[in-house]
Motif scaffolding. Structure first.
Motif, PDB file in Angstrom:
ATOM      1  N   PHE A 104       0.794  -1.303   0.193  1.00  0.00           N
ATOM      2  CA  PHE A 104      -0.071   0.173  -0.116  1.00  0.00           C
ATOM      3  C   PHE A 104       0.900   1.261  -0.067  1.00  0.00           C
ATOM      4  O   PHE A 104       1.924   1.299   0.672  1.00  0.00           O
ATOM      5  CB  PHE A 104      -1.126   0.093   1.215  1.00  0.00           C
ATOM      6  N   GLY A 105       0.598   2.382  -0.719  1.00  0.00           N
ATOM      7  CA  GLY A 105       1.273   3.401  -0.668  1.00  0.00           C
ATOM      8  C   GLY A 105       0.823   4.552   0.493  1.00  0.00           C
ATOM      9  O   GLY A 105      -0.269   4.060   1.091  1.00  0.00           O
ATOM     10  N   HIS A 106       1.524   5.524   0.420  1.00  0.00           N
ATOM     11  CA  HIS A 106       1.214   6.501   1.684  1.00  0.00           C
ATOM     12  C   HIS A 106      -0.192   7.105   1.645  1.00  0.00           C
ATOM     13  O   HIS A 106      -1.082   7.112   2.515  1.00  0.00           O
ATOM     14  CB  HIS A 106       2.202   7.546   1.551  1.00  0.00           C
ATOM     15  N   TRP A 107      -0.665   7.478   0.441  1.00  0.00           N
ATOM     16  CA  TRP A 107      -1.679   8.111   0.282  1.00  0.00           C
ATOM     17  C   TRP A 107      -2.952   7.192   0.336  1.00  0.00           C
ATOM     18  O   TRP A 107      -3.978   7.561   0.654  1.00  0.00           O
ATOM     19  CB  TRP A 107      -1.926   8.947  -0.849  1.00  0.00           C
ATOM     20  N   GLU A 108      -2.762   5.795  -0.091  1.00  0.00           N
ATOM     21  CA  GLU A 108      -3.913   4.872  -0.019  1.00  0.00           C
ATOM     22  C   GLU A 108      -3.970   4.749   1.734  1.00  0.00           C
ATOM     23  O   GLU A 108      -5.048   4.534   2.046  1.00  0.00           O
ATOM     24  CB  GLU A 108      -3.163   3.537  -0.482  1.00  0.00           C
ATOM     25  N   ARG A 109      -2.719   4.491   2.455  1.00  0.00           N
ATOM     26  CA  ARG A 109      -3.224   4.614   3.848  1.00  0.00           C
ATOM     27  C   ARG A 109      -3.929   5.861   4.371  1.00  0.00           C
ATOM     28  O   ARG A 109      -4.655   5.607   5.411  1.00  0.00           O
ATOM     29  CB  ARG A 109      -1.532   4.325   4.764  1.00  0.00           C
ATOM     30  N   MET A 110      -3.459   6.898   3.951  1.00  0.00           N
ATOM     31  CA  MET A 110      -4.138   8.148   4.545  1.00  0.00           C
ATOM     32  C   MET A 110      -5.453   8.140   4.035  1.00  0.00           C
ATOM     33  O   MET A 110      -6.229   8.886   5.005  1.00  0.00           O
ATOM     34  CB  MET A 110      -3.336   9.426   4.076  1.00  0.00           C
ATOM     35  N   ARG A 111      -5.788   7.933   2.940  1.00  0.00           N
ATOM     36  CA  ARG A 111      -7.330   7.773   2.624  1.00  0.00           C
ATOM     37  C   ARG A 111      -8.172   7.038   3.448  1.00  0.00           C
ATOM     38  O   ARG A 111      -9.323   7.524   3.846  1.00  0.00           O
ATOM     39  CB  ARG A 111      -7.310   7.457   1.165  1.00  0.00           C
ATOM     40  N   VAL A 112      -7.607   5.825   3.725  1.00  0.00           N
ATOM     41  CA  VAL A 112      -8.270   4.898   4.751  1.00  0.00           C
ATOM     42  C   VAL A 112      -8.255   5.447   5.950  1.00  0.00           C
ATOM     43  O   VAL A 112      -9.453   5.414   6.900  1.00  0.00           O
ATOM     44  CB  VAL A 112      -7.715   3.438   4.748  1.00  0.00           C
ATOM     45  N   TYR A 113      -7.273   6.130   6.622  1.00  0.00           N
ATOM     46  CA  TYR A 113      -7.145   6.776   7.779  1.00  0.00           C
ATOM     47  C   TYR A 113      -8.341   7.783   8.035  1.00  0.00           C
ATOM     48  O   TYR A 113      -8.966   8.043   9.005  1.00  0.00           O
ATOM     49  CB  TYR A 113      -5.714   7.084   7.933  1.00  0.00           C
ATOM     50  N   ILE A 178      -7.080  14.577   0.143  1.00  0.00           N
ATOM     51  CA  ILE A 178      -7.836  13.448  -0.015  1.00  0.00           C
ATOM     52  C   ILE A 178      -9.488  13.712  -0.405  1.00  0.00           C
ATOM     53  O   ILE A 178     -10.059  13.078  -1.241  1.00  0.00           O
ATOM     54  CB  ILE A 178      -7.816  12.675   1.295  1.00  0.00           C
ATOM     55  N   SER A 179     -10.142  14.663   0.401  1.00  0.00           N
ATOM     56  CA  SER A 179     -11.396  14.915   0.346  1.00  0.00           C
ATOM     57  C   SER A 179     -11.835  15.779  -0.731  1.00  0.00           C
ATOM     58  O   SER A 179     -12.608  15.522  -1.450  1.00  0.00           O
ATOM     59  CB  SER A 179     -12.320  15.489   1.634  1.00  0.00           C
ATOM     60  N   LEU A 180     -11.036  16.552  -0.987  1.00  0.00           N
ATOM     61  CA  LEU A 180     -11.130  17.685  -1.849  1.00  0.00           C
ATOM     62  C   LEU A 180     -10.319  17.524  -3.507  1.00  0.00           C
ATOM     63  O   LEU A 180     -10.626  18.136  -4.305  1.00  0.00           O
ATOM     64  CB  LEU A 180     -11.215  19.083  -1.605  1.00  0.00           C
ATOM     65  N   GLY A 181      -9.619  16.477  -3.354  1.00  0.00           N
ATOM     66  CA  GLY A 181      -8.629  16.387  -4.329  1.00  0.00           C
ATOM     67  C   GLY A 181      -7.456  17.247  -4.678  1.00  0.00           C
ATOM     68  O   GLY A 181      -7.236  17.441  -5.933  1.00  0.00           O
ATOM     69  N   GLN A 182      -7.481  17.982  -3.639  1.00  0.00           N
ATOM     70  CA  GLN A 182      -6.321  19.347  -4.001  1.00  0.00           C
ATOM     71  C   GLN A 182      -4.798  18.924  -3.483  1.00  0.00           C
ATOM     72  O   GLN A 182      -4.526  18.889  -2.513  1.00  0.00           O
ATOM     73  CB  GLN A 182      -6.732  20.654  -2.950  1.00  0.00           C
ATOM     74  N   GLU A 183      -4.511  18.359  -4.970  1.00  0.00           N
ATOM     75  CA  GLU A 183      -3.298  17.610  -4.735  1.00  0.00           C
ATOM     76  C   GLU A 183      -1.971  18.557  -4.340  1.00  0.00           C
ATOM     77  O   GLU A 183      -1.228  17.989  -3.549  1.00  0.00           O
ATOM     78  CB  GLU A 183      -2.612  17.449  -6.332  1.00  0.00           C
ATOM     79  N   SER A 184      -2.091  19.893  -4.215  1.00  0.00           N
ATOM     80  CA  SER A 184      -0.902  20.643  -3.865  1.00  0.00           C
ATOM     81  C   SER A 184      -1.153  21.193  -2.314  1.00  0.00           C
ATOM     82  O   SER A 184      -0.344  21.768  -1.817  1.00  0.00           O
ATOM     83  CB  SER A 184      -0.864  22.272  -4.643  1.00  0.00           C
ATOM     84  N   ALA A 185      -2.332  20.790  -1.573  1.00  0.00           N
ATOM     85  CA  ALA A 185      -2.656  21.019  -0.167  1.00  0.00           C
ATOM     86  C   ALA A 185      -1.175  20.742   0.602  1.00  0.00           C
ATOM     87  O   ALA A 185      -0.908  21.717   1.350  1.00  0.00           O
ATOM     88  CB  ALA A 185      -3.744  20.259   0.290  1.00  0.00           C
ATOM     89  N   PRO A 186      -0.667  19.433   0.520  1.00  0.00           N
ATOM     90  CA  PRO A 186       0.592  19.424   1.479  1.00  0.00           C
ATOM     91  C   PRO A 186       1.577  20.253   1.171  1.00  0.00           C
ATOM     92  O   PRO A 186       2.252  20.883   2.202  1.00  0.00           O
ATOM     93  CB  PRO A 186       1.054  18.101   1.178  1.00  0.00           C
TER      94      PRO A 186
ATOM     95  N   ALA B 120     -16.793  13.165   0.507  1.00  0.00           N
ATOM     96  CA  ALA B 120     -16.203  13.450  -0.757  1.00  0.00           C
ATOM     97  C   ALA B 120     -15.316  12.725  -1.349  1.00  0.00           C
ATOM     98  O   ALA B 120     -15.280  12.780  -2.717  1.00  0.00           O
ATOM     99  CB  ALA B 120     -15.851  14.876  -0.547  1.00  0.00           C
ATOM    100  N   GLN B 121     -14.504  12.037  -0.804  1.00  0.00           N
ATOM    101  CA  GLN B 121     -13.293  11.208  -1.407  1.00  0.00           C
ATOM    102  C   GLN B 121     -14.178   9.866  -2.274  1.00  0.00           C
ATOM    103  O   GLN B 121     -13.455   9.705  -3.067  1.00  0.00           O
ATOM    104  CB  GLN B 121     -12.176  10.549  -0.591  1.00  0.00           C
ATOM    105  N   HIS B 122     -15.446   9.764  -2.005  1.00  0.00           N
ATOM    106  CA  HIS B 122     -16.084   8.643  -2.644  1.00  0.00           C
ATOM    107  C   HIS B 122     -17.003   9.064  -3.587  1.00  0.00           C
ATOM    108  O   HIS B 122     -17.664   8.265  -4.236  1.00  0.00           O
ATOM    109  CB  HIS B 122     -16.655   7.682  -1.494  1.00  0.00           C
TER     110      HIS B 122
END
Lengths: 219, 219
Positions: A104-113, A178-186, B120-122
């Motif tokens: 699992f990748g980092h963002w996959e873990r974060m998505r579930v978290y 994750i929720s809003l899909g804003q890739e540049s947020a981090p 929103a992620q889903h």
């Protein structure tokens, strides 16, 4: 060769169930997750899930502990790491992640978290596990801030307040991604932390000497 | 006396369905919500739900628009409000809420809002509605910052970056209160915003003159 030791094989089974839960949560999301979705991801008899876990909430609580463990504990710092570098690494790891040696990748873990985080308002046990985890992250920032203040590398600040703020900004940046899909947020969060927060750690005499230095340099 | 005008009664029906959805979401949470839970909260024929909305996602999208509308637009500011007061009011309203003239309290609205936020992620449609809402909140902060800079009340800052940070800290404070049950999170966030962020808006000449003033006062 599979171990014949029962406790070993029980650990293996639990690990396999956790991985199956991860895959099922990634695919379906918590809201649509049914126990049988987890069974479908499991390469062994589904009855093992019911043998080890007492329903969905018990399984998800165990899974939360599992994912929270994976999330932590892999920032490489030693006592020799200077406070600025340690702080940087801790912030960057939370914001950008490190890839672990699993499927699992980092963002996959974060998505579930983050999906499970929102369930904490409905479930006291999830809330307890997630509160402890949030607190541990905050504590790890407090510690490096206090060390830096003690070693007179950082200007004296309210370490409790600052670490809460840093932990919060990290959390919300991941959530926006994750929720809003804003890739540049981090990345945005990292600049904002530098500009508005870590700037208070720079000692005033250092600021003054840099200004003097640059005017001596004729800039 | 109920209106006999069909469009009026259709508006009333939709309003009743929205209120029933609110009650059902408050009670069950999004994950456990079934269409029939909404029907049970509705004081009219349940078939009306299916007449007006095409399934759970369509209904929840309409509900999101409804709750987001209720959330906004009730900060009382005029062109005469000075930028500091407007900024204070906008931040406080988002953090502490204002009670509206309906059966639901501020935190009940926020609880449901944050529950849906995580979905929103889903779901792309939820993501679109929530992204627009987040952006409108951020825009309202950008506008007051730009006005204050223009009127030379605020020190010049990057209004885009600062407003993103303020919006983010508000969001995560509400989430900590709701998901982790940390009642003091909004108050903590307010102090942190003052200490670390709004302090950059104070013009340097004002800081210098306050220091001079206090030494003239013999302090």
């Amino acid at each position: 060769m599979p171990s014949s030791d029962e406790s070993d094989s029980s650990v293996d089974t639990r690990e396999a169930i956790m991985e199956a839960t991860f895959r099922a949560l990634s695919k379906h999301g918590y809201s649509d997750l049914r126990m049988r979705d987890i069974g479908e991801e499991l390469d062994m008899s589904r009855t093992l899930i019911h043998y080890h876990y007492d329903g969905k909430h018990d399984l998800i609580s165990a899974f939360l502990e599992y994912i929270v463990d994976k999330y932590e504990g892999n920032v490489e710092v030693t006592e020799e790491t200077d406070p600025w570098s340690e702080l940087d690494r801790r912030i960057d790891q939370c914001l950008f992640g490190t890839e672990l040696d699993d499927e699992f990748g980092h963002w996959e873990r974060m998505r579930v978290y983050h999906d499970l985080f929102s369930q904490a308002q409905h479930n006291e046990l999830y809330q307890e596990i997630l509160s402890e985890h949030y607190e541990r992250l905050r504590e790890s920032i407090i510690q490096v801030l206090e060390r830096g203040i003690e070693e007179e590398v950082f200007h004296k600040v309210d370490a409790e307040e600052m670490s809460q703020l840093i932990t919060d900004i990290i959390h919300v940046a991941r959530e926006r991604r994750i929720s809003l899909g804003q890739e540049s947020a981090p990345k945005q969060a990292r600049s904002a932390i530098d500009d508005y927060i870590l700037s208070s750690l720079v000692k005033p005499e250092f600021v003054i000497s840099s200004i003097k230095q640059s005017s001596n340099d004729g800039n």
